[in-house]
Design a protein around this motif. Structure first.
Motif, PDB file in Angstrom:
ATOM      1  N   ALA A  34       0.825  -1.067  -0.133  1.00  0.00           N
ATOM      2  CA  ALA A  34       0.034  -0.096   0.010  1.00  0.00           C
ATOM      3  C   ALA A  34       0.889   1.295   0.097  1.00  0.00           C
ATOM      4  O   ALA A  34       2.009   1.447   0.805  1.00  0.00           O
ATOM      5  N   LEU A  35       0.510   2.111  -0.803  1.00  0.00           N
ATOM      6  CA  LEU A  35       1.226   3.617  -0.959  1.00  0.00           C
ATOM      7  C   LEU A  35      -0.039   4.601  -0.386  1.00  0.00           C
ATOM      8  O   LEU A  35      -0.871   4.582  -0.759  1.00  0.00           O
ATOM      9  N   LEU A  36       0.541   4.763   0.788  1.00  0.00           N
ATOM     10  CA  LEU A  36      -0.320   5.918   1.554  1.00  0.00           C
ATOM     11  C   LEU A  36       0.185   7.312   1.566  1.00  0.00           C
ATOM     12  O   LEU A  36       1.288   7.339   1.449  1.00  0.00           O
ATOM     13  N   ALA A 198      -5.106   0.361   4.567  1.00  0.00           N
ATOM     14  CA  ALA A 198      -3.667  -0.090   4.566  1.00  0.00           C
ATOM     15  C   ALA A 198      -3.418  -1.199   5.635  1.00  0.00           C
ATOM     16  O   ALA A 198      -2.868  -2.297   5.346  1.00  0.00           O
ATOM     17  N   ASP A 199      -3.901  -0.858   6.781  1.00  0.00           N
ATOM     18  CA  ASP A 199      -3.628  -1.645   7.980  1.00  0.00           C
ATOM     19  C   ASP A 199      -4.234  -3.099   7.908  1.00  0.00           C
ATOM     20  O   ASP A 199      -3.647  -4.132   8.152  1.00  0.00           O
ATOM     21  N   GLN A 200      -5.620  -3.046   7.184  1.00  0.00           N
ATOM     22  CA  GLN A 200      -6.110  -4.380   7.079  1.00  0.00           C
ATOM     23  C   GLN A 200      -5.560  -5.248   5.978  1.00  0.00           C
ATOM     24  O   GLN A 200      -5.671  -6.452   6.037  1.00  0.00           O
ATOM     25  N   LEU A 201      -5.070  -4.577   4.821  1.00  0.00           N
ATOM     26  CA  LEU A 201      -4.824  -5.184   3.875  1.00  0.00           C
ATOM     27  C   LEU A 201      -3.482  -5.518   3.503  1.00  0.00           C
ATOM     28  O   LEU A 201      -2.831  -6.630   3.083  1.00  0.00           O
ATOM     29  N   ALA A 202      -2.579  -4.475   3.947  1.00  0.00           N
ATOM     30  CA  ALA A 202      -1.093  -4.623   3.176  1.00  0.00           C
ATOM     31  C   ALA A 202      -0.287  -5.417   4.082  1.00  0.00           C
ATOM     32  O   ALA A 202      -0.292  -5.512   5.116  1.00  0.00           O
ATOM     33  N   ASP A 203       0.604  -6.243   3.255  1.00  0.00           N
ATOM     34  CA  ASP A 203       1.889  -6.790   3.935  1.00  0.00           C
ATOM     35  C   ASP A 203       2.691  -5.676   4.292  1.00  0.00           C
ATOM     36  O   ASP A 203       3.379  -5.809   5.461  1.00  0.00           O
ATOM     37  N   ARG A 273      -3.032   1.473  22.004  1.00  0.00           N
ATOM     38  CA  ARG A 273      -1.851   1.015  21.219  1.00  0.00           C
ATOM     39  C   ARG A 273      -1.748   1.921  20.255  1.00  0.00           C
ATOM     40  O   ARG A 273      -2.692   2.830  19.652  1.00  0.00           O
ATOM     41  N   PRO A 274      -0.407   2.232  19.734  1.00  0.00           N
ATOM     42  CA  PRO A 274      -0.142   3.063  18.548  1.00  0.00           C
ATOM     43  C   PRO A 274      -0.803   2.516  17.071  1.00  0.00           C
ATOM     44  O   PRO A 274      -1.041   1.507  17.031  1.00  0.00           O
ATOM     45  N   SER A 275      -1.411   3.730  16.546  1.00  0.00           N
ATOM     46  CA  SER A 275      -2.330   3.035  15.359  1.00  0.00           C
ATOM     47  C   SER A 275      -1.483   3.852  14.141  1.00  0.00           C
ATOM     48  O   SER A 275      -0.558   4.492  14.325  1.00  0.00           O
ATOM     49  N   LEU A 276      -1.811   3.379  12.979  1.00  0.00           N
ATOM     50  CA  LEU A 276      -1.050   3.992  11.847  1.00  0.00           C
ATOM     51  C   LEU A 276      -1.435   5.370  11.634  1.00  0.00           C
ATOM     52  O   LEU A 276      -0.770   6.049  10.996  1.00  0.00           O
ATOM     53  N   ASP A 277      -2.796   5.916  12.410  1.00  0.00           N
ATOM     54  CA  ASP A 277      -2.880   7.242  12.348  1.00  0.00           C
ATOM     55  C   ASP A 277      -1.612   7.997  12.642  1.00  0.00           C
ATOM     56  O   ASP A 277      -1.077   8.879  12.173  1.00  0.00           O
TER      57      ASP A 277
END
Ligand SMILES: Nc1ncnc2c1ncn2[C@@H]1O[C@H](COP(=O)(O)OP(=O)(O)OP(=O)(O)O)[C@@H](O)[C@H]1O
Length: 297
Positions: A34-36, A198-203, A273-277
């Motif tokens: 994923a490109l975020l 991205a969190d759900q899908l990406a390796d 917990r830390p999130s991708l946000d």
């Protein structure tokens, strides 16, 4: 071949504005990458270069083993890309569009019809299957567009913000479809502004900021980089009153609670917990160094 995408020193400018700046990354076969990045970070430009729609000013990119610049036809044969709604014929029904697309992709009459039934079902268009696309809502049109990119299973599937404009149910259904396709060995390269996606899908995830990769790694590794758990104190209204970062150890957790105790704080304590946000905000803040960070496994 185990590498599906190989990018070295990729650069693209529009007039003086550098939009993609010295990108380096590789994506393994079967990986979901994923490109975020925030608006204008250069996500679409990167996808356009990798799918041969735009040419880079310098650097190189191999997709499915072929050079996007000098072997573009070979690349095009092995990829598919969403967002090609220009290919949708408004005067035809959803089913007719899928069949037409499947026939163009080389499927026989019977196979094209069977594929259309599967895709119409998978993308929740059964009720509108024989309706002219002209009458479709934005979300229905988007689902049809996505269905077309799944007509044949490519080696590399590019999805540019695939779930923008989709409702929650359609979004989750698409995630499931993407997982299935990746499970079958297809490499998936997607751009998104949704961190959860991205969190759900990406390796692995690359966070793009001002045309550069500001962070790259697995979701877990990226999260762990922004620190450990945070002790939060909310008041009776649920408003966050205090947040104390910890390194995740018992001793540090105890220290954080002692701080709250000493302050005579009142309310409900919880651990976040830390999130991708947190990652996204940390690496895309204006004060963040634009130097590419090392990849963490
Ligand atoms: N053809 C073009 N001519 C001039 N500038 C362009 C062109 N295409 C893109 N840009 C600029 O390049 C920058 C990056 O655009 P790009 O579409 O790649 O970003 P993005 O990360 O996909 O953004 P978004 O999330 O908003 O879709 C933007 O500032 C945009 O205005």
């Amino acid at each position: 071949m185990t590498t599906a995408i190989e990018v070295h020193g990729l650069r693209k400018a529009f007039r003086e504005k550098v939009v993609v700046d010295d990108l380096d990354f590789s994506v393994s076969r079967g990986e979901v990458f994923a490109l975020l990045g925030p608006n204008g970070a250069g996500k679409t430009t990167t996808i356009n270069i990798l799918t041969t729609l735009t040419s880079a000013d310098s650097g190189s990119a191999l997709v499915a083993g072929w050079d996007v610049r000098s072997q573009s036809t070979e690349v095009q044969r092995r990829i598919s890309l969403t967002g090609q709604s220009a290919a949708v014929d408004d005067a035809l029904s959803a089913t007719e569009n899928v069949i037409m697309f499947a026939r163009l992709a080389g499927l026989g009459r019977g196979a094209a019809r069977r594929r259309s039934v599967e895709l119409i079902e998978q993308f929740d268009l059964v009720d509108a299957a024989s309706q002219r696309v002209r009458t479709f809502s934005g979300g229905m049109r988007r689902r049809l567009d996505l269905a077309l990119s799944f007509v044949v299973t490519p080696e590399v599937l590019f999805l540019d913000e695939p779930t923008t404009g989709l409702d929650t149910r359609s979004r989750r259904a698409l995630w499931e479809t993407i997982r299935q396709v990746a499970g079958g060995g297809t490499t998936v390269f997607l751009t998104t502004q949704y961190l959860e996606e991205a969190d759900q899908l990406a390796d692995r995830i690359a966070v793009l900021h001002d045309g550069r990769i500001a962070a790259l790694g697995t979701p877990a590794a990226l999260k762990s980089r922004v620190g450990g758990d945070t002790v939060e104190l909310h008041d009776v209204r649920g408003t966050l009153r205090r947040a104390i970062p910890t390194d995740g150890s018992i001793a540090d957790l105890r220290r954080a609670l002692d701080v709250l105790d000493a302050e005579g704080a009142e309310g409900t304590v919880s651990l976040r917990r830390p999130s991708l946000d947190d990652v996204f905000l940390a690496v895309t803040s204006p004060t963040h160094s634009s130097l590419p960070m090392k990849e963490h496994a």
